[in-house]
Write a protein that holds these residues in place. Sequence first.
Motif, mmCIF file in Angstrom:
data_model
loop_
_atom_site.group_PDB
_atom_site.id
_atom_site.type_symbol
_atom_site.label_atom_id
_atom_site.label_comp_id
_atom_site.label_asym_id
_atom_site.label_seq_id
_atom_site.Cartn_x
_atom_site.Cartn_y
_atom_site.Cartn_z
ATOM 1 N N THR A 35 0.788 -1.237 0.000
ATOM 2 C CA THR A 35 0.000 0.000 0.000
ATOM 3 C C THR A 35 0.822 1.290 0.000
ATOM 4 N N THR A 36 2.122 1.204 0.239
ATOM 5 C CA THR A 36 2.950 2.415 0.235
ATOM 6 C C THR A 36 2.915 3.057 -1.148
ATOM 7 N N ASP A 37 2.835 4.369 -1.169
ATOM 8 C CA ASP A 37 2.779 5.176 -2.399
ATOM 9 C C ASP A 37 1.530 4.908 -3.227
ATOM 10 N N THR A 38 0.431 4.572 -2.553
ATOM 11 C CA THR A 38 -0.849 4.356 -3.230
ATOM 12 C C THR A 38 -1.920 5.179 -2.519
ATOM 13 N N THR A 39 -3.133 5.117 -3.053
ATOM 14 C CA THR A 39 -4.284 5.751 -2.409
ATOM 15 C C THR A 39 -5.107 4.665 -1.738
ATOM 16 N N VAL A 40 -5.304 4.808 -0.425
ATOM 17 C CA VAL A 40 -6.042 3.812 0.340
ATOM 18 C C VAL A 40 -7.363 4.416 0.819
ATOM 19 N N LEU A 41 -8.385 3.588 0.823
ATOM 20 C CA LEU A 41 -9.720 3.992 1.262
ATOM 21 C C LEU A 41 -10.078 3.243 2.529
ATOM 22 N N MET A 42 -10.631 3.983 3.487
ATOM 23 C CA MET A 42 -11.092 3.372 4.726
ATOM 24 C C MET A 42 -12.348 4.086 5.198
ATOM 25 N N GLY A 43 -13.107 3.394 6.017
ATOM 26 C CA GLY A 43 -14.259 4.005 6.656
ATOM 27 C C GLY A 43 -13.835 4.773 7.902
ATOM 28 N N LYS A 60 -1.859 8.294 0.184
ATOM 29 C CA LYS A 60 -2.978 9.237 0.188
ATOM 30 C C LYS A 60 -4.104 8.488 0.898
ATOM 31 N N ASN A 61 -4.607 9.042 1.992
ATOM 32 C CA ASN A 61 -5.633 8.414 2.816
ATOM 33 C C ASN A 61 -6.988 9.030 2.493
ATOM 34 N N VAL A 62 -7.945 8.196 2.095
ATOM 35 C CA VAL A 62 -9.302 8.655 1.823
ATOM 36 C C VAL A 62 -10.207 8.018 2.868
ATOM 37 N N VAL A 63 -10.981 8.854 3.545
ATOM 38 C CA VAL A 63 -11.899 8.379 4.583
ATOM 39 C C VAL A 63 -13.320 8.601 4.073
ATOM 40 N N LEU A 64 -14.077 7.509 3.965
ATOM 41 C CA LEU A 64 -15.471 7.563 3.543
ATOM 42 C C LEU A 64 -16.340 7.502 4.798
ATOM 43 N N THR A 65 -17.198 8.508 4.970
ATOM 44 C CA THR A 65 -18.021 8.569 6.170
ATOM 45 C C THR A 65 -19.386 9.168 5.859
ATOM 46 N N THR A 66 -20.367 8.742 6.609
ATOM 47 C CA THR A 66 -21.691 9.358 6.496
ATOM 48 C C THR A 66 -21.851 10.467 7.537
ATOM 49 N N ALA A 67 -20.837 10.652 8.368
ATOM 50 C CA ALA A 67 -20.885 11.702 9.386
ATOM 51 C C ALA A 67 -20.888 13.073 8.703
ATOM 52 N N ALA A 101 -15.676 -3.224 7.203
ATOM 53 C CA ALA A 101 -16.650 -4.105 6.562
ATOM 54 C C ALA A 101 -17.711 -3.334 5.784
ATOM 55 N N GLY A 102 -18.152 -2.197 6.305
ATOM 56 C CA GLY A 102 -19.177 -1.403 5.624
ATOM 57 C C GLY A 102 -18.689 -0.865 4.290
ATOM 58 N N VAL A 103 -17.463 -0.358 4.257
ATOM 59 C CA VAL A 103 -16.890 0.162 3.016
ATOM 60 C C VAL A 103 -16.689 -0.979 2.020
ATOM 61 N N ILE A 104 -16.154 -2.086 2.492
ATOM 62 C CA ILE A 104 -15.948 -3.239 1.612
ATOM 63 C C ILE A 104 -17.290 -3.699 1.051
ATOM 64 N N GLY A 105 -18.303 -3.786 1.901
ATOM 65 C CA GLY A 105 -19.632 -4.196 1.446
ATOM 66 C C GLY A 105 -20.231 -3.232 0.440
ATOM 67 N N SER A 106 -20.044 -1.939 0.660
ATOM 68 C CA SER A 106 -20.590 -0.928 -0.245
ATOM 69 C C SER A 106 -19.944 -0.965 -1.624
#
Length: 162
Positions: A35-43, A60-67, A101-106
């Motif tokens: 994952t180094t030098d990539t864009t990662v997605l997490m909830g 590059k860290n991307v955070v997906l949230t409904t907040a 799990a929610g992000v993976i499921g989505s």
Amino acid sequence: MKTILACEKNGGIGYQGSMPWPKQSKDLKRFKELTTDTTVLMGRGTWEATGMPKPLPNRKNVVLTTAPPGTIDVSEADADNVIVVNKIADLPEIDWIIGGAGVIGSLWDQIDELHLSHLFAEYECDTSIDLDDLNRDFYCSRSQLNMTHTYEIWKRRTEEQL
């Protein structure tokens, strides 16, 4: 899009916001290498489970949230390495989904490849992936036996393989 995760014998991936098993140093090293030098997605939950929370370095860290916007606090120093997104439609190009799990499921239908460290032991978990869905939608293209787990690479089945 790829995802990388670890699960215990029955598909459990977490317990009370963290991993329910002891750290696996080889597995963590592989995670870092991939994952180094990539864009990662997490909830949001995975973001908060990082501890401080702070971004994973050299990614590059991307955070997906409904907040609501502004709920996730990103320091000024980390602002260049963190993007907070409220809708899947607004996601930038992602290399790896790292949880939860929610992000993976989505995004399950958009995942082409899944890197899975499948532990042999059973742990108490409150979050899991569905191993039946994994076997239905993917096939194991590579498996490497380790002392505590198998490291597996799963690829999405084509229409002809379903």
